[in-house]
Scaffold this active site. Structure first.
Site, PDB file in Angstrom:
ATOM      1  N   GLN A   1       0.823  -1.210   0.000  1.00 54.73           N
ATOM      2  CA  GLN A   1       0.000   0.000   0.000  1.00 54.73           C
ATOM      3  C   GLN A   1       0.853   1.255   0.000  1.00 54.73           C
ATOM      4  OE1 GLN A   1      -2.753  -1.864  -1.005  1.00 54.73           O
ATOM      5  NE2 GLN A   1      -3.594   0.089  -0.333  1.00 54.73           N
TER       6      GLN A   1
ATOM      7  N   HIS B   1       1.727   3.122  -3.328  1.00 54.41           N
ATOM      8  CA  HIS B   1       0.766   3.920  -4.071  1.00 54.41           C
ATOM      9  C   HIS B   1       1.134   5.395  -4.097  1.00 54.41           C
ATOM     10  CE1 HIS B   1      -2.562   1.333  -5.299  1.00 54.41           C
ATOM     11  NE2 HIS B   1      -2.454   0.673  -4.167  1.00 54.41           N
TER      12      HIS B   1
ATOM     13  N   ASP C   1      -7.416  -5.830  -4.664  1.00 62.06           N
ATOM     14  CA  ASP C   1      -7.182  -4.764  -5.639  1.00 62.06           C
ATOM     15  C   ASP C   1      -7.474  -5.222  -7.057  1.00 62.06           C
ATOM     16  OD1 ASP C   1      -6.478  -2.822  -3.837  1.00 62.06           O
ATOM     17  OD2 ASP C   1      -4.327  -3.126  -4.019  1.00 62.06           O
TER      18      ASP C   1
ATOM     19  N   HIS D   1     -52.402  19.818   5.371  1.00 63.65           N
ATOM     20  CA  HIS D   1     -52.169  18.384   5.174  1.00 63.65           C
ATOM     21  C   HIS D   1     -53.434  17.592   5.511  1.00 63.65           C
ATOM     22  CE1 HIS D   1     -47.999  19.536   4.894  1.00 63.65           C
ATOM     23  NE2 HIS D   1     -47.594  18.276   4.756  1.00 63.65           N
TER      24      HIS D   1
ATOM     25  N   GLU E   1      -9.577   1.688   5.264  1.00 63.53           N
ATOM     26  CA  GLU E   1     -10.031   1.352   3.918  1.00 63.53           C
ATOM     27  C   GLU E   1      -9.866  -0.147   3.686  1.00 63.53           C
ATOM     28  OE1 GLU E   1      -8.887   2.533  -0.719  1.00 63.53           O
ATOM     29  OE2 GLU E   1      -7.454   2.864   0.902  1.00 63.53           O
ATOM     30  N   HIS E   2      -8.663  -0.655   3.943  1.00 60.72           N
ATOM     31  CA  HIS E   2      -8.381  -2.091   3.857  1.00 60.72           C
ATOM     32  C   HIS E   2      -7.935  -2.580   5.234  1.00 60.72           C
ATOM     33  CE1 HIS E   2      -7.096  -0.224  -0.041  1.00 60.72           C
ATOM     34  NE2 HIS E   2      -7.842  -1.195  -0.550  1.00 60.72           N
TER      35      HIS E   2
END
Length: 445
Positions: free
Chosen positions: A267, A270, A371, A430, A337-338
Site C-alpha cells: 500500500q 501507491h 485490488d 395536510h 479502507e483495507h
C-alpha cells in the site's frame, strides 16, 4: 523507518478520543476546494476549450479533441499484451459474479387491506466514472467502476482518465493510457474522455460540447478530484471523497512477519501519503516486521518517492496493544479502507469488526488480491469514513423509490390518524387534503 504508538498498560479511551491517538495523513479537502473552484467554473463557461487548455497545463499534452476516438479504443485492445488481457478478463469475470448478486429486487409490502407500498429500484440514468492516471495507471479501477454500474442497469456510462504526456519526444495525441483504453474496450465502454482531476469532474457535472452532463460521478483520485466532488455535491451524486489509500493489519504472534511487511509495503507504494498501520499485541512480531521491511524495500521500486515517505510519514505506525481484544477496538476506531486480520482464529476475529471498507481474512487473502481479482470492489471509503460509508457497489448506482398504492377505503380508515398528526404539527392543509377526498368540510383559517 516506521514510528510506534504504544497503547499498552492503560485503558483505551472511547470513540473520538481513541481515534485521535491513531495515525492519519493530512488531507485538507476544504483548502483544495478553493483552488478547484475557479477551474470548475472555467469548464462550466468554456467547455471543451477549457479542458484542452488544462490538459496542456497540468498533463503536458496537446489535445486535438477531448473525446477518445473509437479507433483508439480498438487499437489499444488489439495491441494489449495477451497476458494482461487474460488477467483483466479474469478480473472482470470475478467482479461480475460478486456484483451481479448485489442487485436488489422490487418488494411490495401489504400494509393493510387495500394499502400497499412497493420499493422499486431504479438505476441512475447517466454516470461519469473516473480512472486515475498520475503516478500509476489503474485499469483495475476501470473494472471496479464500470462493472457495478453495468450490473445496476445504468444505461449511459462515460469514463474519463488523464491524457498521458508525450514519450520519445513526440506528441502522444492526447490519449489516456492504452491499458485504460483497452480495459474500456473489454467492458464495452465506448464513451471515453481524455480529462483528469477536477476538470473531469467538472466536465461530468456541467457537461460540455462533447460530453453530456451526468447524474453521478464515481471513482478514486487525488485531493483535487476529492475537492471537485465536494464542490459539486448536491448537483451530482458522488461515491465518496476518497483520500490517500490505507491499510491496517491486525496481527498477533501467529502472523508471518514476511507477509505483514509485504502487505504494508504494497500500500505504501501507491503514494507518499499512503497509510500503513500495524496493530499488534506482540512486540516480537513488531520487531520482526521492522527488520523485514528493510530487505523487501531494497528489492522493490518506487522507494524514495513513495514507499519510504509513506512509511516514515505521520500516517503510518506500528500500534502496540495489550491484546487482540484491544486491537479490535483500535481498528474499529481507525476504520481502515483495507483491514487485514492475521491472527489465530482470523475468521472469528474478522466477524467482530464493525468499521472497515473491506476485510481480508487470514494469510491467504492479502489486499493485493482485493485490488485486482478477489471479485470484491476496491473503490472503498478512506480517512475513517468506513464508520459510516460503504465501498462502491451495485447499490451505489441504484435509487430506492417507494410507490404508494391505497384504495379509497384504506385511505378512509387512516384519515383520522393523518389529520391528528397534521394538526399536531400545525400543518392543517395536510389534514385538509385528506378530508377533501371524503366531502368533509375543509376548515377555513
Amino acid at each position: 523507518m516506521i514510528s510506534r504508538i504504544d497503547l499498552r498498560g492503560k485503558a483505551l479511551p472511547e470513540g473520538g478520543a481513541l481515534r485521535d491517538l491513531l495515525p492519519r495523513a493530512d488531507f485538507d479537502v476544504q483548502a483544495a476546494l478553493e483552488k478547484v473552484r475557479p477551474i470548475c467554473e472555467d469548464v462550466h463557461h468554456r467547455g471543451d476549450a477549457a479542458l484542452i487548455e488544462y490538459a496542456e497545463k497540468f498533463d503536458g499534452v496537446q489535445l486535438d479533441r477531448v473525446r477518445v476516438p473509437a479507433e483508439a479504443l480498438t487499437a489499444a485492445l488489439e495491441q494489449l499484451d495477451p497476458q494482461v488481457r487474460e488477467a483483466l478478463e479474469e478480473s472482470i469475470r470475478r467482479a461480475r459474479l460478486v456484483h451481479r448478486a448485489q442487485r436488489r429486487k422490487d418488494h411490495t409490502t401489504q400494509v393493510v387491506p387495500g394499502g400497499r407500498v412497493t420499493e422499486k429500484w431504479a438505476p441512475v440514468g447517466r454516470v461519469g466514472l473516473y480512472a486515475p492516471g498520475g503516478r500509476s495507471v489503474y485499469p483495475s479501477s476501470v473494472i471496479m467502476n464500470v462493472v457495478p454500474a453495468q450490473e445496476a442497469g445504468v444505461e449511459s456510462i462515460a469514463l474519463a482518465s488523464p491524457a498521458q504526456p508525450p514519450t520519445g519526444g513526440g506528441n502522444s495525441g492526447g490519449l489516456p493510457h492504452p491499458t485504460i483504453l483497452a480495459a474500456c474496450a473489454l467492458l464495452g465502454i465506448d464513451e471515453v474522455y481524455a480529462a483528469g482531476g477536477a476538470t473531469a469532474v467538472a466536465m461530468f457535472a456541467y457537461g460540455t460540447e462533447s460530453c453530456a452532463p451526468a447524474n453521478m460521478v464515481t471513482g478514486p483520485g487525488n485531493i483535487w478530484v476529492a475537492a471537485a466532488k465536494r464542490y459539486f455535491t448536491g448537483r451530482i451524486g458522488i461515491d465518496t471523497e476518497a483520500g490517500p489509500t490505507e491499510i491496517a493489519v491486525l496481527a498477533d504472534a501467529t502472523a508471518d512477519p514476511v507477509h505483514v511487511a509485504a502487505d504494508l509495503i504494497s500500500q505504501a507504494e501507491h503514494d507518499p501519503l499512503a497509510a500503513a498501520v500495524l496493530v499488534t499485541d506482540s512486540a516480537e512480531l513488531a520487531d520482526a516486521v521492522e527488520r523485514e521491511l528493510v530487505p523487501q524495500i531494497a528489492a522493490t521500486r518506487h522507494v524514495e518517492d513513495r514507499i519510504v515517505p509513506a512509511l516514515e510519514g505521520k500516517q503510518s505506525a506500528i500500534v502496540l496493544v495489550d491484546s487482540v481484544e484491544d486491537g479490535l477496538k483500535v481498528v474499529d476506531a481507525y476504520g481502515a479502507e483495507h483491514l487485514e486480520i492475521q491472527t489465530a482464529d482470523a475468521a472469528v476475529v474478522a466477524d467482530r469488526v464493525r468499521n472497515a471498507g473491506a476485510i481480508f481474512v487470514g494469510p491467504w487473502a492479502p489486499v493485493s488480491l482485493g485490488d485486482y481479482c478477489a471479485g470484491s470492489n476496491h473503490v472503498l471509503p478512506t480517512g475513517g469514513c468506513a464508520c459510516h460509508s460503504s465501498g462502491l457497489s451495485v447499490q451505489s448506482f441504484l435509487r430506492g423509490i417507494h410507490v404508494v398504492d391505497y384504495t379509497r377505503q384504506a385511505l378512509a380508515d387512516v384519515t383520522h390518524h393523518v389529520v391528528t398528526l397534521a394538526e399536531a404539527e400545525d400543518l392543517p392543509a395536510h389534514g385538509a387534503a385528506m378530508k377533501a377526498r371524503f366531502d368533509w368540510k375543509v376548515p377555513t383559517p
